[in-house]
Design an enzyme around this catalytic site. Sequence first.
Site: not given
Length: 358
Positions: A23, A25, A27, A207, A210
């Site tokens: 997991h 990202h 960016d 996701h 969260e």
Amino acid sequence: MNSTETEISAQQIIAAMPKVELHLHLDGCLRLPTIAELAVQQDVNLAVPGHLVGKLCGAPVHCHDLAEVLSYFATPLRVLQTASALERVTYELCEDLASENVRYVEIRFGPSLHTNDGMNLHQVIDAVVRGWHAGREAFGLHGGIILCALRHMPPAETMVVARAGIPFLGNGVVGFDLAGDEAGFPILLHRDPLLWAKSAGYGMTAHAGEGAGAESVRNAVEVIGVSRVGHGVRAEDDPSLLPMLRERAICLDMCPTSNVQTKSVTGFEQHPAARYYRYGLRVTLSSDNRTVADTNVTRELLLGYERMGLDVPELAAMTFMALEAGFGEKSERQTLVREFRLEMDQLGVRPASAAIRE
Ligand SMILES: [Zn+2]
């Protein structure tokens, strides 16, 4: 051996262990000098000198909520609107991961966020996949790319992204995710395109748990049929959810620093990873965002050991759980299980419980 020596030894073992990261990202993981360099090349005015770029894309340790954390992605996204920039940062991320002995990784990103300057989704995905293939070959990585749809965008856009990824499915792309503002945009808004993506063969994750509670996790698993949940921190808000997650062997990809940052959990000592693991859930630890959260997977494993009550055998077991839950080629993951077993053995690590399955 006194406790200090024991501790140093555990930390050295964690640093040396072969690792998996499910997991993170793209960016949120850019090198700061790369952001500054791309801004100059592309004539993007960041409004701060290059050496202060970190202030624009490093979220504070305690943000108000997930939405505030997401605002720190604006700067990296400004310089990720060209194919060459996407290819470069994907390659660099592979290099950075390999330096931590990460051997299996799934890198996720939202293609829709990279079309501001005229690239279409095919060109965007193609650029990241090219960076991935170059990086995985150069640095010996396995895994693949997960495409993210974004909760605040129309469901029709989720469908377009899922379709755009099909030519790359099995050739770099391995999974599909729903990311973004969980509290504001429930997963059920995207039900139809996500079910289509699942039927098309993507490994499915979302996701959930969260920025919103247990209901969000339940919908991701029961309605969409994801096999992995990003974070799932708040699953225990509804105790009836935990047996279902255990029975279905749902994997929770948790990211402790990020979970504290988004206020999904009040502190590392309160983080549920150890509780969930000992209850029998599949739990893995990842960084989420190396730059935005100022961390990496080694640090997350160390936090697990130092502040979350997990011991080294448990962290090793989670590494095998991550290999098992990966969306990438099964034979590659099985080979890695055998390699990791040998290497853990050489480090004197005996993974806890019966987590190793081939
Ligand atoms: Zn995430």
